[in-house]
Scaffold this motif. Structure first.
Motif, PDB file in Angstrom:
ATOM      1  N   LEU A  92      85.134 -44.525  59.015  1.00 27.18           N
ATOM      2  CA  LEU A  92      86.501 -44.080  58.779  1.00 27.18           C
ATOM      3  C   LEU A  92      86.593 -42.557  58.787  1.00 27.18           C
ATOM      4  CD1 LEU A  92      89.390 -44.952  58.161  1.00 27.18           C
ATOM      5  CD2 LEU A  92      88.827 -44.912  55.723  1.00 27.18           C
ATOM      6  N   PHE A  93      85.527 -41.902  58.381  1.00 26.93           N
ATOM      7  CA  PHE A  93      85.503 -40.436  58.403  1.00 26.93           C
ATOM      8  C   PHE A  93      85.634 -39.915  59.832  1.00 26.93           C
ATOM      9  CE2 PHE A  93      82.562 -36.870  59.293  1.00 26.93           C
ATOM     10  CZ  PHE A  93      83.303 -35.850  58.725  1.00 26.93           C
ATOM     11  N   ALA A  96      89.171 -40.280  60.983  1.00 24.39           N
ATOM     12  CA  ALA A  96      90.002 -39.225  60.395  1.00 24.39           C
ATOM     13  C   ALA A  96      89.740 -37.891  61.077  1.00 24.39           C
ATOM     14  CB  ALA A  96      89.733 -39.125  58.896  1.00 24.39           C
ATOM     15  N   ILE A 276      95.693 -41.314  59.606  1.00 23.27           N
ATOM     16  CA  ILE A 276      94.767 -40.789  58.615  1.00 23.27           C
ATOM     17  C   ILE A 276      94.066 -39.535  59.129  1.00 23.27           C
ATOM     18  CG2 ILE A 276      92.847 -42.256  59.398  1.00 23.27           C
ATOM     19  CD1 ILE A 276      92.015 -42.386  56.401  1.00 23.27           C
ATOM     20  N   TYR A 281      92.073 -38.520  53.883  1.00 19.87           N
ATOM     21  CA  TYR A 281      90.830 -39.264  53.625  1.00 19.87           C
ATOM     22  C   TYR A 281      90.168 -38.756  52.341  1.00 19.87           C
ATOM     23  CZ  TYR A 281      85.966 -40.760  54.371  1.00 19.87           C
ATOM     24  OH  TYR A 281      84.711 -41.292  54.224  1.00 19.87           O
ATOM     25  N   TYR A 285      89.896 -41.433  49.339  1.00 16.44           N
ATOM     26  CA  TYR A 285      88.549 -41.938  49.108  1.00 16.44           C
ATOM     27  C   TYR A 285      87.678 -40.979  48.294  1.00 16.44           C
ATOM     28  CZ  TYR A 285      89.926 -45.330  52.585  1.00 16.44           C
ATOM     29  OH  TYR A 285      90.602 -46.320  53.273  1.00 16.44           O
TER      30      TYR A 285
END
Length: 326
Positions: A92-93, A96, A276, A281, A285
């Protein structure tokens, strides 16, 4: 037209020659005494910068700890690069990061291009009242909150909004397009809103730079038979080139610091993957899940990338155009 080019080249060469001939001044007590009032006036700003810009850097130590607020800096366990490893192993990083660079790059390209074009057009206006009115109107969106801008954009792009009404009136579409539910259009929507909001404000610096251009160059070009477009291309743009390069270097350094307000306000669950960004992020998170160390690691990553980008493009600009900010 050739004489205008010659004048421009001669002017630039004279400036460079003077810069080389000027001896470098050494800092002495005499100079300090002469500038003491300016030094005293600058002290509050230096103190402010030290407190709010450099002192918080001590908090970077959190990224290398398993930080717990109740334990503080000294009582938290050291974990080394554990949070950075977790960051670089999270898919997910990278999503983003891709969205951040993508939207930041589009904003930089179209934002800079529209600001320069708008400044050039305003500079060519000869009707002073209309020029001032246009400038004033173009500045206003900069002072409008992103909440208001997001509502305007959402309303205009809704199924019953003005954009869909125009498209259907022109028979370009048979049915309304749900723009806000199209992930492939989200980057363009955010970029368009950003360009509309900031073009007039960003054009101020370019307009200011254009006022320092010598009228003799335009007169020489007019004698050679150059039209207004040729004057813009061969005189105005080359004259403001240093300002364009400097602002580009500074903007490139901030390409990863685009914030998250517009993405959060214009986004929804359908376009979440395209909306995102790094800061959202980090909020969701990192701080949002009380993972303060993880959020700090993301902040350090952003800072390092910004520094690398600034130095890289500053070096490129210095080698290709002899213009730099460092």
């Amino acid at each position: 037209m050739e004489s205008a080019k010659v004048i421009d080249v001669e002017k630039q060469s004279q400036i460079k020659a003077r810069q080389k001939q000027m001896p470098k001044k050494k800092l002495t007590w005499k100079i300090i005494k002469q500038q003491k009032l300016l030094i005293i006036m600058s002290i509050p700003f230096v103190v402010w910068l030290a407190i709010f810009a450099y002192t918080p850097l001590l908090g970077w130590i959190v990224a290398f700890q398993d930080y717990r607020p109740q334990n503080g800096f000294l009582g938290s366990d050291w974990v080394g690069l554990q949070h950075f490893t977790a960051l670089f192993n999270d898919s997910l990083f990278y999503r983003a990061l891709r969205n951040t660079i993508g939207m930041g790059g589009l904003g930089l390209i179209f934002g800079t291009g529209t600001a320069i074009s708008f400044a050039l057009l305003l500079n060519e206006l000869r009707f002073t009242r209309f020029k001032k009115f246009t400038q004033t109107v173009s500045y206003l969106p900069h002072f409008v909150s992103w909440v208001v801008v997001a509502n305007l954009v959402t309303t205009m792009l809704s199924n019953t909004g003005v954009v869909n009404n125009i498209l259907q009136f022109l028979n370009l579409t048979d049915s309304p397009i749900n723009f806000m539910a199209r992930p492939d259009m989200f980057w363009g929507i955010v970029t368009g809103a950003e360009v509309w909001k900031s073009t007039g404000w960003n054009a101020i610096i370019y307009l200011a730079a254009m006022t320092s251009i010598s009228e003799e160059m335009y007169e020489a070009a007019h004698v050679d038979g150059a039209n207004r477009f040729q004057k813009m291309w061969h005189i105005t743009l080359p004259s403001i080139k240093p300002i364009i390069i400097i602002l580009m270097i500074m903007s490139i350094g901030n390409i990863i610091n685009i914030g998250f307000e517009r993405q959060m306000l214009l986004g929804n669950n359908i376009v979440a993957d395209a909306a995102i960004v790094i800061e959202k992020y980090a909020l969701d998170y990192g701080i949002g899940m009380f993972r303060y160390s993880f959020g700090t690691a993301i902040g350090i990553f952003k800072s390092v990338i910004s520094i690398v980008l600034i130095f890289t493009f500053n070096t490129i600009a210095k080698k290709t155009s002899d213009i730099s900010i460092i």
